[in-house]
Design a protein around this motif. Structure first.
Motif, PDB file in Angstrom:
ATOM      1  N   GLY A  30       0.782  -1.227   0.000  1.00  0.00           N
ATOM      2  CA  GLY A  30       0.000   0.000   0.000  1.00  0.00           C
ATOM      3  C   GLY A  30       0.815   1.278   0.000  1.00  0.00           C
ATOM      4  N   ILE A  31       2.137   1.193  -0.113  1.00  0.00           N
ATOM      5  CA  ILE A  31       2.979   2.395  -0.126  1.00  0.00           C
ATOM      6  C   ILE A  31       2.897   3.031  -1.503  1.00  0.00           C
ATOM      7  N   LEU A  32       2.557   4.323  -1.548  1.00  0.00           N
ATOM      8  CA  LEU A  32       2.471   5.041  -2.822  1.00  0.00           C
ATOM      9  C   LEU A  32       3.862   5.294  -3.364  1.00  0.00           C
ATOM     10  N   LEU A  33       4.027   5.075  -4.666  1.00  0.00           N
ATOM     11  CA  LEU A  33       5.312   5.289  -5.315  1.00  0.00           C
ATOM     12  C   LEU A  33       5.309   6.615  -6.056  1.00  0.00           C
ATOM     13  N   GLY A  34       6.401   7.347  -5.957  1.00  0.00           N
ATOM     14  CA  GLY A  34       6.559   8.582  -6.715  1.00  0.00           C
ATOM     15  C   GLY A  34       6.860   8.254  -8.163  1.00  0.00           C
ATOM     16  N   ASP A  35       6.783   9.255  -9.046  1.00  0.00           N
ATOM     17  CA  ASP A  35       7.013   9.025 -10.475  1.00  0.00           C
ATOM     18  C   ASP A  35       8.371   8.393 -10.739  1.00  0.00           C
ATOM     19  N   GLY A  36       9.400   8.797 -10.020  1.00  0.00           N
ATOM     20  CA  GLY A  36      10.742   8.268 -10.224  1.00  0.00           C
ATOM     21  C   GLY A  36      10.901   6.837  -9.744  1.00  0.00           C
ATOM     22  N   ASP A  37      10.030   6.376  -8.860  1.00  0.00           N
ATOM     23  CA  ASP A  37      10.134   5.026  -8.305  1.00  0.00           C
ATOM     24  C   ASP A  37       9.292   4.002  -9.066  1.00  0.00           C
ATOM     25  N   GLN A  38       8.432   4.468  -9.945  1.00  0.00           N
ATOM     26  CA  GLN A  38       7.566   3.561 -10.693  1.00  0.00           C
ATOM     27  C   GLN A  38       8.364   2.929 -11.825  1.00  0.00           C
ATOM     28  N   GLU A  39       8.252   1.609 -11.959  1.00  0.00           N
ATOM     29  CA  GLU A  39       8.950   0.923 -13.038  1.00  0.00           C
ATOM     30  C   GLU A  39       8.190   1.060 -14.344  1.00  0.00           C
ATOM     31  N   ARG A  40       8.933   1.200 -15.417  1.00  0.00           N
ATOM     32  CA  ARG A  40       8.328   1.259 -16.739  1.00  0.00           C
ATOM     33  C   ARG A  40       7.728  -0.113 -17.046  1.00  0.00           C
ATOM     34  N   PRO A  41       6.493  -0.156 -17.532  1.00  0.00           N
ATOM     35  CA  PRO A  41       5.888  -1.457 -17.834  1.00  0.00           C
ATOM     36  C   PRO A  41       6.673  -2.187 -18.925  1.00  0.00           C
ATOM     37  N   ALA A  42       6.652  -3.505 -18.884  1.00  0.00           N
ATOM     38  CA  ALA A  42       7.358  -4.304 -19.874  1.00  0.00           C
ATOM     39  C   ALA A  42       6.427  -5.319 -20.521  1.00  0.00           C
ATOM     40  N   CYS A  43       5.121  -5.149 -20.337  1.00  0.00           N
ATOM     41  CA  CYS A  43       4.125  -6.024 -20.957  1.00  0.00           C
ATOM     42  C   CYS A  43       3.028  -5.162 -21.559  1.00  0.00           C
ATOM     43  N   GLY A  44       2.365  -5.706 -22.548  1.00  0.00           N
ATOM     44  CA  GLY A  44       1.261  -4.976 -23.148  1.00  0.00           C
ATOM     45  C   GLY A  44       0.621  -5.789 -24.262  1.00  0.00           C
ATOM     46  N   VAL A  45      -0.320  -5.144 -24.934  1.00  0.00           N
ATOM     47  CA  VAL A  45      -1.074  -5.784 -26.012  1.00  0.00           C
ATOM     48  C   VAL A  45      -0.717  -5.103 -27.328  1.00  0.00           C
ATOM     49  N   VAL A  46      -0.446  -5.905 -28.350  1.00  0.00           N
ATOM     50  CA  VAL A  46      -0.148  -5.371 -29.680  1.00  0.00           C
ATOM     51  C   VAL A  46      -1.430  -4.766 -30.246  1.00  0.00           C
ATOM     52  N   VAL A  47      -1.367  -3.475 -30.555  1.00  0.00           N
ATOM     53  CA  VAL A  47      -2.520  -2.758 -31.107  1.00  0.00           C
ATOM     54  C   VAL A  47      -2.444  -2.731 -32.628  1.00  0.00           C
ATOM     55  N   LYS A  48      -1.243  -2.547 -33.159  1.00  0.00           N
ATOM     56  CA  LYS A  48      -1.033  -2.530 -34.609  1.00  0.00           C
ATOM     57  C   LYS A  48       0.325  -3.138 -34.914  1.00  0.00           C
ATOM     58  N   ALA A  49       0.430  -3.770 -36.057  1.00  0.00           N
ATOM     59  CA  ALA A  49       1.692  -4.363 -36.498  1.00  0.00           C
ATOM     60  C   ALA A  49       1.971  -3.959 -37.932  1.00  0.00           C
ATOM     61  N   GLY A  50       3.252  -3.712 -38.225  1.00  0.00           N
ATOM     62  CA  GLY A  50       3.652  -3.375 -39.579  1.00  0.00           C
ATOM     63  C   GLY A  50       3.546  -4.586 -40.497  1.00  0.00           C
ATOM     64  N   PRO A  51       3.789  -4.385 -41.791  1.00  0.00           N
ATOM     65  CA  PRO A  51       3.649  -5.475 -42.763  1.00  0.00           C
ATOM     66  C   PRO A  51       4.806  -6.470 -42.740  1.00  0.00           C
ATOM     67  N   GLY A  52       5.916  -6.132 -42.125  1.00  0.00           N
ATOM     68  CA  GLY A  52       7.085  -7.014 -42.075  1.00  0.00           C
ATOM     69  C   GLY A  52       8.270  -6.387 -42.778  1.00  0.00           C
ATOM     70  N   GLU A  53       9.436  -6.834 -42.399  1.00  0.00           N
ATOM     71  CA  GLU A  53      10.687  -6.316 -42.925  1.00  0.00           C
ATOM     72  C   GLU A  53      10.960  -6.882 -44.320  1.00  0.00           C
ATOM     73  N   ILE A  54      11.668  -6.118 -45.155  1.00  0.00           N
ATOM     74  CA  ILE A  54      12.052  -6.593 -46.478  1.00  0.00           C
ATOM     75  C   ILE A  54      13.532  -6.963 -46.444  1.00  0.00           C
ATOM     76  N   LYS A  55      13.828  -8.225 -46.786  1.00  0.00           N
ATOM     77  CA  LYS A  55      15.212  -8.697 -46.876  1.00  0.00           C
ATOM     78  C   LYS A  55      15.394  -9.400 -48.204  1.00  0.00           C
ATOM     79  N   ASN A  56      16.473  -9.052 -48.886  1.00  0.00           N
ATOM     80  CA  ASN A  56      16.784  -9.651 -50.193  1.00  0.00           C
ATOM     81  C   ASN A  56      15.607  -9.544 -51.156  1.00  0.00           C
ATOM     82  N   GLY A  57      14.894  -8.423 -51.081  1.00  0.00           N
ATOM     83  CA  GLY A  57      13.789  -8.179 -52.005  1.00  0.00           C
ATOM     84  C   GLY A  57      12.487  -8.881 -51.653  1.00  0.00           C
ATOM     85  N   GLU A  58      12.465  -9.626 -50.556  1.00  0.00           N
ATOM     86  CA  GLU A  58      11.243 -10.320 -50.154  1.00  0.00           C
ATOM     87  C   GLU A  58      10.782  -9.843 -48.780  1.00  0.00           C
ATOM     88  N   ARG A  59       9.472  -9.710 -48.644  1.00  0.00           N
ATOM     89  CA  ARG A  59       8.914  -9.293 -47.363  1.00  0.00           C
ATOM     90  C   ARG A  59       8.799 -10.498 -46.432  1.00  0.00           C
TER      91      ARG A  59
END
Length: 102
Positions: A30-59
């Motif tokens: 129940g101890i409140l954390l200040g902004d500097g003490d809060q850890e950056r989240p490392a989990c989440g939900v993918v909202v959008k994804a790109g089409p993929g990387e192009i290597k050797n002319g193929e996606r």
């Protein structure tokens, strides 16, 4: 995000847009954390994804898709904040450490 809305963002190549989990504002004791003490989240939900990387002319197909729950490196990517103060992270698919399955 000033004059832009979330729908205006389209990740390119092998980038994904992840809605980060909420930051814990207090400890389990129940101890409140200040902004500097809060850890950056490392989990989440993918909202959008790109089409993929192009290597050797193929996606290359993306492994991740919208709706996937992922864990990523804490300091990877760039954060964006929506008008409702939700935090989003733009990162490369390679910065994702694992996909969580239900």
């Amino acid at each position: 995000m000033d004059d832009y809305e979330l729908n205006d963002f389209e990740p390119l190549q092998n980038f994904i847009l992840v809605k980060a989990d909420q930051v814990e504002e207090s400890t389990t004791g129940g101890i409140l954390l200040g902004d500097g003490d809060q850890e950056r989240p490392a989990c989440g939900v993918v909202v959008k994804a790109g089409p993929g990387e192009i290597k050797n002319g193929e996606r290359l197909n993306m492994t991740l898709k919208e709706g996937d729950v992922v864990m990523y490196s804490k300091y990877a990517g760039d954060e964006l904040e929506d008008e409702d103060e939700s935090v989003y992270v733009v990162l490369r698919e390679g910065d994702v450490l694992c996909k969580l399955t239900p």
